[in-house]
Scaffold this motif. Structure first.
Motif, PDB file in Angstrom:
ATOM      1  N   PRO B 256      44.797 -44.619 -68.956  1.00  0.00           N
ATOM      2  CA  PRO B 256      44.819 -43.989 -70.282  1.00  0.00           C
ATOM      3  C   PRO B 256      46.203 -44.037 -70.929  1.00  0.00           C
ATOM      4  CG  PRO B 256      43.779 -42.535 -68.675  1.00  0.00           C
ATOM      5  CD  PRO B 256      44.396 -43.669 -67.907  1.00  0.00           C
ATOM      6  N   VAL B 258      48.297 -41.857 -73.281  1.00  0.00           N
ATOM      7  CA  VAL B 258      48.234 -40.483 -73.765  1.00  0.00           C
ATOM      8  C   VAL B 258      49.481 -40.131 -74.555  1.00  0.00           C
ATOM      9  CG1 VAL B 258      46.876 -39.861 -71.731  1.00  0.00           C
ATOM     10  CG2 VAL B 258      49.298 -39.365 -71.758  1.00  0.00           C
ATOM     11  N   GLU B 259      49.343 -39.102 -75.368  1.00  0.00           N
ATOM     12  CA  GLU B 259      50.483 -38.541 -76.082  1.00  0.00           C
ATOM     13  C   GLU B 259      50.765 -37.182 -75.467  1.00  0.00           C
ATOM     14  OE1 GLU B 259      49.731 -38.490 -80.285  1.00  0.00           O
ATOM     15  OE2 GLU B 259      48.955 -40.528 -80.268  1.00  0.00           O
ATOM     16  N   ARG B 261      50.631 -34.367 -76.702  1.00  0.00           N
ATOM     17  CA  ARG B 261      49.634 -33.359 -77.077  1.00  0.00           C
ATOM     18  C   ARG B 261      48.324 -33.509 -76.324  1.00  0.00           C
ATOM     19  NH1 ARG B 261      47.697 -35.542 -82.901  1.00  0.00           N
ATOM     20  NH2 ARG B 261      48.062 -37.739 -82.486  1.00  0.00           N
ATOM     21  N   ASP B 262      48.131 -34.614 -75.619  1.00  0.00           N
ATOM     22  CA  ASP B 262      46.934 -34.767 -74.782  1.00  0.00           C
ATOM     23  C   ASP B 262      47.107 -34.089 -73.425  1.00  0.00           C
ATOM     24  OD1 ASP B 262      45.523 -36.425 -76.569  1.00  0.00           O
ATOM     25  OD2 ASP B 262      46.704 -38.149 -75.920  1.00  0.00           O
ATOM     26  N   PHE B 264      48.732 -30.980 -70.784  1.00  0.00           N
ATOM     27  CA  PHE B 264      49.256 -29.628 -70.675  1.00  0.00           C
ATOM     28  C   PHE B 264      49.551 -29.349 -69.213  1.00  0.00           C
ATOM     29  CE2 PHE B 264      44.716 -29.125 -70.074  1.00  0.00           C
ATOM     30  CZ  PHE B 264      44.596 -28.138 -69.097  1.00  0.00           C
ATOM     31  N   VAL B 265      50.402 -28.337 -69.001  1.00  0.00           N
ATOM     32  CA  VAL B 265      50.768 -27.970 -67.638  1.00  0.00           C
ATOM     33  C   VAL B 265      50.249 -26.571 -67.383  1.00  0.00           C
ATOM     34  CG1 VAL B 265      52.683 -27.480 -66.079  1.00  0.00           C
ATOM     35  CG2 VAL B 265      52.823 -29.413 -67.658  1.00  0.00           C
ATOM     36  N   MET B 272      45.230 -33.826 -68.345  1.00  0.00           N
ATOM     37  CA  MET B 272      44.961 -34.382 -69.674  1.00  0.00           C
ATOM     38  C   MET B 272      43.629 -33.846 -70.167  1.00  0.00           C
ATOM     39  SD  MET B 272      44.194 -38.374 -68.845  1.00  0.00           S
ATOM     40  CE  MET B 272      43.218 -38.878 -67.417  1.00  0.00           C
ATOM     41  N   LYS B 273      43.567 -33.660 -71.487  1.00  0.00           N
ATOM     42  CA  LYS B 273      42.367 -33.070 -72.086  1.00  0.00           C
ATOM     43  C   LYS B 273      41.357 -34.164 -72.382  1.00  0.00           C
ATOM     44  CE  LYS B 273      45.590 -30.611 -74.487  1.00  0.00           C
ATOM     45  NZ  LYS B 273      46.184 -30.193 -75.737  1.00  0.00           N
ATOM     46  N   THR B 274      40.224 -34.109 -71.697  1.00  0.00           N
ATOM     47  CA  THR B 274      39.193 -35.109 -71.954  1.00  0.00           C
ATOM     48  C   THR B 274      37.953 -34.417 -72.512  1.00  0.00           C
ATOM     49  OG1 THR B 274      37.916 -35.040 -69.899  1.00  0.00           O
ATOM     50  CG2 THR B 274      40.006 -36.255 -69.847  1.00  0.00           C
ATOM     51  N   ILE B 275      37.000 -35.209 -72.951  1.00  0.00           N
ATOM     52  CA  ILE B 275      35.814 -34.611 -73.563  1.00  0.00           C
ATOM     53  C   ILE B 275      35.005 -33.825 -72.538  1.00  0.00           C
ATOM     54  CG2 ILE B 275      35.678 -36.333 -75.399  1.00  0.00           C
ATOM     55  CD1 ILE B 275      33.340 -37.588 -73.904  1.00  0.00           C
ATOM     56  N   HIS B 276      35.224 -34.100 -71.263  1.00  0.00           N
ATOM     57  CA  HIS B 276      34.503 -33.324 -70.259  1.00  0.00           C
ATOM     58  C   HIS B 276      35.429 -32.394 -69.488  1.00  0.00           C
ATOM     59  CE1 HIS B 276      30.847 -35.326 -71.213  1.00  0.00           C
ATOM     60  NE2 HIS B 276      31.345 -36.518 -70.964  1.00  0.00           N
TER      61      HIS B 276
END
Lengths: 280, 487, 312
Positions: B256, B258-259, B261-262, B264-265, B272-276
């Motif tokens: 992937p 990612v930026e 903003r994708d 978080f800790v 990483m923030k995914t749709i699931h």
């Protein structure tokens, strides 16, 4: 043994909802400098927390909040005990030996982080004052006592005259400041004289008539060969003793901010802090 | 294809003062260029221009572009100029160069480990301690922290030039986020499509393993207790000038992009923030500079970073490549000491030459610099991309005085070097529709993982398109060439 | 799939689809008016108003025909113009560059460069037809790359989900817009049974004239056209067909076989089934009501999709 009860409280209110936030709190009393016996803390978001260590080994409380909120508060209470300290130090070394030691390359390399200038401890190129200079004729401890009272007399303690980002240049211009300004200036002069010095944040006993007790206090520690790190509080013209409850040290204020947050929000915020320290 | 009456390289005229990569003094091509020159001379000018335009259109459609923003107009998209005439490096010459680059990067990695731990090289006075501790790129966050596998510089881009004496010299070590490798691969592809029969005449080493090698290297430094790590590339976003490269590498590695903003800790782990829902991230190839990677630690106004990332890193829960704080070693003032650094850690003689460097902070050297600015290149120690560089021979009297004032006000910030005469290479110039000599350099790409190393066989030959210009950086109007290492 | 990338893919799909509907509508309405049998339709202002209505602009005060054509087509300061939609589609594709195929990316990038470099003076004089046709042709190429060069997985499904949501909404808009035109013509006293030209234009606006001909084998009228464009499950430009697409692609993302009543899948399924068993007679007197109801439901579903999958 002296017993102290500490309460720390902070509340932030936000104009616009905060979508997400990371907070790091550096307010737990350091367990190397005293015994921490009862430690409790909570925050408004009922978050699980993680205590991790910062780069100097001090404990930080981490919160990651991903639900929107407009208010955040945090509360810590602790009971600590500390042996009474008589802050009267005599180095076994001769002044000339001390001088030679701190000017040795290995000593300077081993303590480089506390000899490097930082943004907040940077001495301006032109200064109207002649600060006491360390020349090896007297012991370092004695020199530092002299420096402490020099700064105590130079600056006027004046709450809200400066903020945490005020550079030394400005402090020297207005000759006013709060505890972190005394500490930064002390550190800056030490480093210029090749004496390693660090910034310390902590709680100060409120019952003993000190200045700067209504908030977290700040003072400085300097490294004296064969004695170790000794605390000096130019705000109160004192060598730190058992009334000084250390939280953390670092190169300057920025390593010791009690709370750092990174927030996703659009509006402003209002903060209230309070510190209560009582001595039984 | 019909035989052109006059070869398109026939009108090429030699310059006497510089080393010519392609032609001998007799204007005959050097041996390793013979068949290429023959092939190019079979092309008519119109053939050449047609192929050239096809390649330009292909780059444009592939989005291998950078945007030039001007007021109220839509951004003007331009391709990085690409010259079809490849630069050729004979195998034996390359082998020496490769050994030298690996040697140098190994030593630099050991140096970083040392200055962030025991600091022996400083105590032994091989490198001045002040030089390191006064550098803003020396990060206290890295002191006494050991990155996985003791690797700091997973990816480095060493720049070399060839001087009039025919020798390679190191120009600089790029140890932060060196870019350009995507152009190497795109240039090769373009050349294969447009001049495929060249590849029958000369056997060249392939460059295509780079993305898989990069992925393998990144996996060798995965955090402990992870079997199959999740690797990501972090980009500042699509408005970054190297975004094409970031997405290219992510795509070719199959990981992937990612930026900040994708990500978080939470509790010292990176997700990483995914749709699931959140997925844990283990290894980050970050193309965001140190000061932007974590607003809790470095710049608070950074929108590109991930709050808490440094804590997660220091807890050993995620690997960052490159490690933060490597910039202290590619500081141009440290450059001067790299030969000593090589001897100190490896007990070997440096294989590649360093350019003689004057330190303006040294009193013994600054006077020489101030008196000879017209004969020197003056560089700020902590800038990249060719910014802030002045070349003595091009300065007016007033400009020389300005440079003097700048040096005197902050000597630590400047170094000076003799003006190195970059070699020249036949390059097609669109304005004159002729091949002309232009200065070139070479960026190499070296990867280091736990117990493994890889160097891309080839690199990015950057070419200064303006006549006489010595600065080849793309941000200063440079172009590039495909680079062939012969097999 | 990263939520941000899903967001890029979803909006890429929506903008590609939106640009195409705008271009097709402008082209059909403008060129069919040139030789329309109904006097009102000849009126240039009437046509331009209809085009603006579709582009969401309701005030044409002080605008010349050229200004209007420019605003709808090439005006980058109008976020609803065709060119803006293409720009947004390409920016979203760029944000998801590493997960889409090289072929798809290059087709979108090429589309963008062709459209943005189209000369304004040509567009406003002889190029109106050609420009709009270029949009339609390039969209076909892009669509074929979506179907042919992407793995048919979640990322693919989210592009198509965006396209089908946009298609359903645009068809509703187009029907609304054309009903609005026809209403205005009827107000002038034009006989209702001589309106086949307008109904044909509506069919052409969604490229469904030939399909409709084949299905009904008679001259189009109100009932027939509306039933076809709203309810016919086999016409790829009908609302019913689009809803089926929304249902199918959402299921691929949620992987939810038997959805609970508060889920997005459930809401989509419910709307889809409503359309499946809808008979035109029930609604023929309240077409606006049904169209508005459908539009509201789809908008609601879109908002929930964004909240659940696409926010980051």
């Amino acid at each position: 043994m002296e017993e102290f009860y500490i309460e720390y409280f902070i509340e932030n209110k936000y104009e616009a909802p905060v979508r997400k936030a990371n907070f790091q709190l550096l307010v737990i009393p350091d367990s190397n400098s005293q015994q921490v016996q009862e430690l409790k803390f909570y925050c408004s978001e009922n978050q699980e927390t993680l205590i991790s260590k910062n780069i100097f080994g001090f404990e930080i409380i981490n919160y990651y909040i991903s639900n929107p909120f407009t208010e955040f508060w945090f509360k810590l209470s602790a009971k600590i005990t500390k042996p009474e300290i008589n802050p009267f130090y005599i180095s076994p070394l001769l002044p000339s030996d001390e001088y030679e030691l701190i000017h040795s390359l290995d000593f300077q390399i081993d303590n480089s982080l506390f000899l490097r200038s930082t943004d907040l401890t940077k001495m301006p190129a032109l200064v109207n004052y002649t600060f006491p200079e360390y020349n090896g004729e007297i012991q370092i401890f004695e020199y530092l006592l002299h420096l402490t009272s020099f700064l105590y007399q130079l600056l006027e303690y004046s709450p809200e005259s400066t903020d945490v980002n005020t550079p030394i240049e400005e402090v020297l211009r207005i000759r006013k400041g709060v505890c972190q300004d005394y500490a930064h200036l002390f550190i800056s002069i030490c480093r210029q004289n090749k004496i390693p010095a660090r910034y310390v944040s902590g709680y100060l006993n409120q019952g003993a008539g000190f200045t700067g007790t209504s908030q977290l206090h700040a003072w400085a520690e300097a490294l004296i060969p064969d004695l170790g790190w000794v605390g000096f509080d130019a705000t109160n013209n004192l060598v730190s003793d058992h009334h000084y409850i250390k939280i953390a040290h670092g190169t300057d204020y920025r390593d010791c901010s009690p709370i750092i947050g990174v927030l996703e929000t659009t509006g402003a915020q209002k903060s209230i802090h309070s510190v209560i320290v009582t001595n039984q | 294809m019909k035989q052109a009456e006059k070869g398109i390289l026939d009108s090429y005229s030699l310059t006497n003062s510089h080393y010519d990569e392609v032609f001998k003094e007799t204007k005959e091509p050097k041996e390793h260029y013979q068949s290429i020159v023959e092939r190019f001379n079979q092309l008519s000018l119109s053939d050449y221009e047609r192929i050239n335009n096809e390649v330009k259109t292909a780059f444009f459609n592939q989005g291998i572009t950078f945007a030039v923003y001007s007021d109220d107009k839509k951004p003007d998209e331009r391709i990085f100029p690409f010259d079809l005439f490849p630069r050729i490096i004979p195998n034996d010459e390359w082998m020496q160069l490769e050994k030298g680059v690996i040697q140098r990067n190994r030593a630099i990695n050991l140096f970083l480990d040392d200055i962030y731990h025991r600091k022996l090289i400083l105590k032994d006075k091989v490198v001045p301690a002040d030089l390191i501790f006064s550098s803003k790129n020396y990060l206290k966050e890295m002191v006494d922290f050991t990155p996985e596998g003791k690797i700091y510089t997973h990816i480095s881009g060493t720049d070399l030039i060839k001087h009039t004496d025919g020798q390679y010299y190191i120009l600089e070590d790029n140890l932060r986020c060196p870019s350009g490798v995507s152009y190497v691969l795109s240039n090769r592809l373009a050349l294969k499509k447009s001049l495929f029969d060249l590849f029958d005449k000369l056997k060249t080493k392939t460059v295509y393993q780079y993305p898989e090698q990069l992925l393998e290297i990144l996996k060798t430094v995965k955090p402990k207790n992870i079997d199959v790590p999740t690797v990501v590339v972090v980009t500042p976003g699509m408005y970054n000038s190297a975004y094409f490269e970031h997405s290219f590498l992510a795509q070719k590695m199959g990981v992937p992009l990612v930026e900040g903003r994708d990500l978080f800790v939470d509790k010292n782990f990176v997700y990483m923030k995914t749709i699931h829902g959140p997925i844990r991230v283990d290894v980050i190839y970050r193309r965001v500079d140190d000061e932007f990677i974590d607003p809790l630690v470095f710049r608070k106004d950074s929108m590109l970073g991930v709050p808490g990332l440094m804590n997660a890193y220091r807890a050993g829960n995620v690997t960052l490549a490159n490690a933060p704080g490597t910039g202290v070693a590619d500081d141009k003032a440290v450059y001067h000491y790299v030969p000593d650094i090589i001897k100190y850690y490896l007990n070997e003689e440096p294989i590649l030459n360093n350019v003689k460097t004057y330190h303006c902070e040294k009193e013994s050297e600054v006077n020489y610099v101030l008196e000879n600015i017209d004969k020197l290149v003056v560089k700020p120690v902590d800038e990249s991309g060719g910014y802030g560089i002045t070349i003595g021979t091009t300065l007016t009297k007033e400009q020389i005085e300005e440079v003097k004032v700048r040096i005197k006000s902050n000597p630590r910030k400047y170094i000076a070097q003799p003006i190195m005469s970059l070699s020249v290479h036949a390059t097609f110039i669109e304005e004159t529709k002729e091949f002309e000599p232009r200065h070139i350099d070479l960026r190499t790409f070296c990867l280091m993982g736990k117990d493994t190393e890889y160097i891309l066989k080839g690199g990015l030959t950057r070419v200064a398109l303006k006549r006489g210009n010595l600065i080849v950086n793309s941000s200063q109007g440079g172009g590039s060439k495909d680079t062939w290492v012969l097999g | 799939m990263l939520s941000r990338v899903a967001n890029n893919l979803y909006w890429m799909g929506r903008y590609i689809e939106r640009a195409e509907h705008f271009a097709r509508y402008s082209k059909q309405i403008y060129f069919s008016s040139l030789d329309a049998p109904i006097l009102k339709t000849y009126d240039r202002n009437f046509v331009l108003e209809s085009m603006l209505y579709m582009a969401g602009i309701f005030d044409m005060e002080g605008m010349e025909e050229k200004d209007i054509l420019f605003r709808i087509g090439l005006d980058t300061s109008n976020t609803n113009s065709i060119i803006s939609n293409i720009t947004f589609a390409r920016e979203n594709a760029r944000g998801a560059r590493n997960v889409i195929s090289t072929e798809l990316w290059e087709s979108i990038n090429k589309y963008y460069h062709l459209a943005t470099s189209y000369p304004q003076e040509v567009y406003l004089t002889t190029g109106l037809y050609e420009f709009n046709q270029l949009i339609l042709d390039q969209t076909s190429i892009v669509s074929s790359k979506i179907y042919g060069t992407l793995l048919h997985d979640g990322e693919w499904a989210i592009i198509l989900l965006g396209m089908h949501i946009e298609r359903a909404l645009q068809i509703i808009r187009i029907i609304n817009s054309k009903l609005h035109d026809i209403y205005k013509i009827e107000q002038t006293g034009h006989p209702v049974n001589e309106m086949s030209f307008e109904w044909t234009t509506l069919l052409r606006c969604v490229e469904s004239f030939d399909m409709n001909r084949k299905f009904y084998r008679s001259i189009p009228d109100r009932e027939q056209v509306l039933e076809f464009l709203m309810l016919n499950p086999h016409c790829p430009r009908s609302i019913a067909y689009s809803l089926n697409g929304i249902r199918r692609y959402e299921a691929k993302i949620s992987q939810n076989e038997s959805p609970q009543s508060n889920t997005i899948s459930f809401k989509i399924g419910k709307l889809y089934e409503q359309y499946r068993y809808l008979s035109f007679d029930e609604y023929k007197d309240d077409i606006y009501g049904l169209l508005n109801y459908t539009q509201d439901r789809i908008t609601e579903i879109g908002a929930e999709l964004e909240k659940k999958y696409l926010s980051f």
